[in-house]
Design an enzyme around this catalytic site. Structure first.
Site, mmCIF file in Angstrom:
data_model
loop_
_atom_site.group_PDB
_atom_site.id
_atom_site.type_symbol
_atom_site.label_atom_id
_atom_site.label_comp_id
_atom_site.label_asym_id
_atom_site.label_seq_id
_atom_site.Cartn_x
_atom_site.Cartn_y
_atom_site.Cartn_z
ATOM 1 N N GLY A 109 0.782 -1.235 0.000
ATOM 2 C CA GLY A 109 0.000 0.000 0.000
ATOM 3 C C GLY A 109 0.812 1.281 0.000
ATOM 4 N N SER A 116 -4.465 9.073 10.342
ATOM 5 C CA SER A 116 -5.658 8.749 9.545
ATOM 6 C C SER A 116 -6.680 9.863 9.669
ATOM 7 C CB SER A 116 -6.280 7.452 10.062
ATOM 8 O OG SER A 116 -7.541 7.262 9.468
ATOM 9 N N TYR A 159 -9.676 2.488 16.617
ATOM 10 C CA TYR A 159 -8.705 2.881 15.574
ATOM 11 C C TYR A 159 -8.470 4.391 15.642
ATOM 12 C CZ TYR A 159 -6.795 3.589 10.836
ATOM 13 O OH TYR A 159 -6.021 3.944 9.756
#
Ligand code: NAD
Length: 249
Positions: free
Chosen positions: A17, A137, A150
């Site tokens: 990725g 993120s 997360y």
């Protein structure tokens, strides 16, 4: 002149990725690339793809012994490093009521503790003017269903970056956060969405993104290259959102 000529760059989770795309781009820009990953076979495959004399160090970012051996290997082979990209990460989507302590620890050990102790162990080896890039993120700033653990594990990253940017200022080391929105990589397949529902899921995500699509690993790599190189020499302690505008609404 290539933008990373003569630099040593370490990328955790550089086998897949965003990490792999960044490793390829850094190597093309002249860096000696070192990637880490848990399995020797996937490490070897990635090294083939990256080329340019890239090397791999096997290990788990949740392990402090692994970080110590990465530091030792870097010292032995290169004496130090110029770019550290703490990129390895995992996600498990779950409503809070279903999260077990094991689920919680698994994400925090890799996404948070792994970043903290990775930087702690390589910091003494960083050359002056080095660049640290921490992959966070969009979930750290935007609330999304099932993302509580997360998101929490990634929210700490920006705080680490700001603290380290000041702690390391005497050596002119910069610390910035790369904050991806949805990017079509292997991690999407680990969200627990069946192949049958994947197209619907990707369409749903695309509709939430002002750009109208998911990101591409190469677009993230380009942003990482910007943070790694002197193109961003006057940028420190920021969170760079590379998310097609998804964090806006
Ligand atoms: P990916 O699954 O392709 O890559 C994740 C990498 O982390 C893999 O190389 C994997 O081997 C490595 N990794 C996982 N656990 C590890 C461990 N314990 N030790 C060593 N390596 C480990 O996914 P990606 O999208 O390229 O993810 C890269 C980073 O970007 C992650 O930190 C992820 O949380 C973050 N991110 C991704 C997205 C997205 O939509 N793809 C969005 C926001 C943030």
């Amino acid at each position: 002149m290539k933008r990373l000529e003569g630099k040593v760059a370490v990328i955790t989770g550089g086998n897949s990725g965003i990490g792999l795309a960044s490793a390829c781009m850094f190597a093309q820009e002249g860096a000696q690339v070192v990637i880490t990953a848990r399995r020797r076979d996937i490490l070897d495959q990635a090294i083939e793809v990256i080329g340019h004399g890239a090397i791999g160090i096997q290990g788990d970012v949740a392990s402090l012994e692994h970080h110590a051996s990465v530091a030792e290997e870097l010292k032995r082979r290169f004496g130090g490093l110029d770019i550290y990209m703490a990129n390895a990460g995992v996600i498990t989507l779950q409503p809070t009521a279903e999260v077990t302590p094991e689920d919680y620890d698994a994400q925090f050990n890799i996404n948070t503790r792994g970043v903290f102790f990775g930087v702690q162990s390589i910091a003494p080896l960083l050359h002056d003017n080095a660049s640290i890039i921490l992959t966070s993120s969009l979930a750290a700033t935007k609330v999304l269903d099932g993302h509580a653990v997360y998101a929490g594990s990634k929210a700490a990253i920006a705080a680490f970056a700001r603290n380290w940017a000041l702690e390391l200022r005497a050596r002119r080391i910069r610390v910035n956060v790369l904050s991806p929105g949805p990017v079509d990589t292997a991690i999407i397949g680990k969200l627990g969405i069946s192949d049958e529902h994947r197209p619907d899921f990707l369409k749903l995500m695309s509709d939430m993104i002002p750009a109208g699509r998911l990101g591409d690993a190469e677009e993230l790599a380009r942003a990482a290259l910007f943070l790694a190189s002197t193109d961003s020499a006057f940028i420190n302690g920021i969170e760079l959102h590379v998310d097609g505008g998804m964090s806006l609404g």
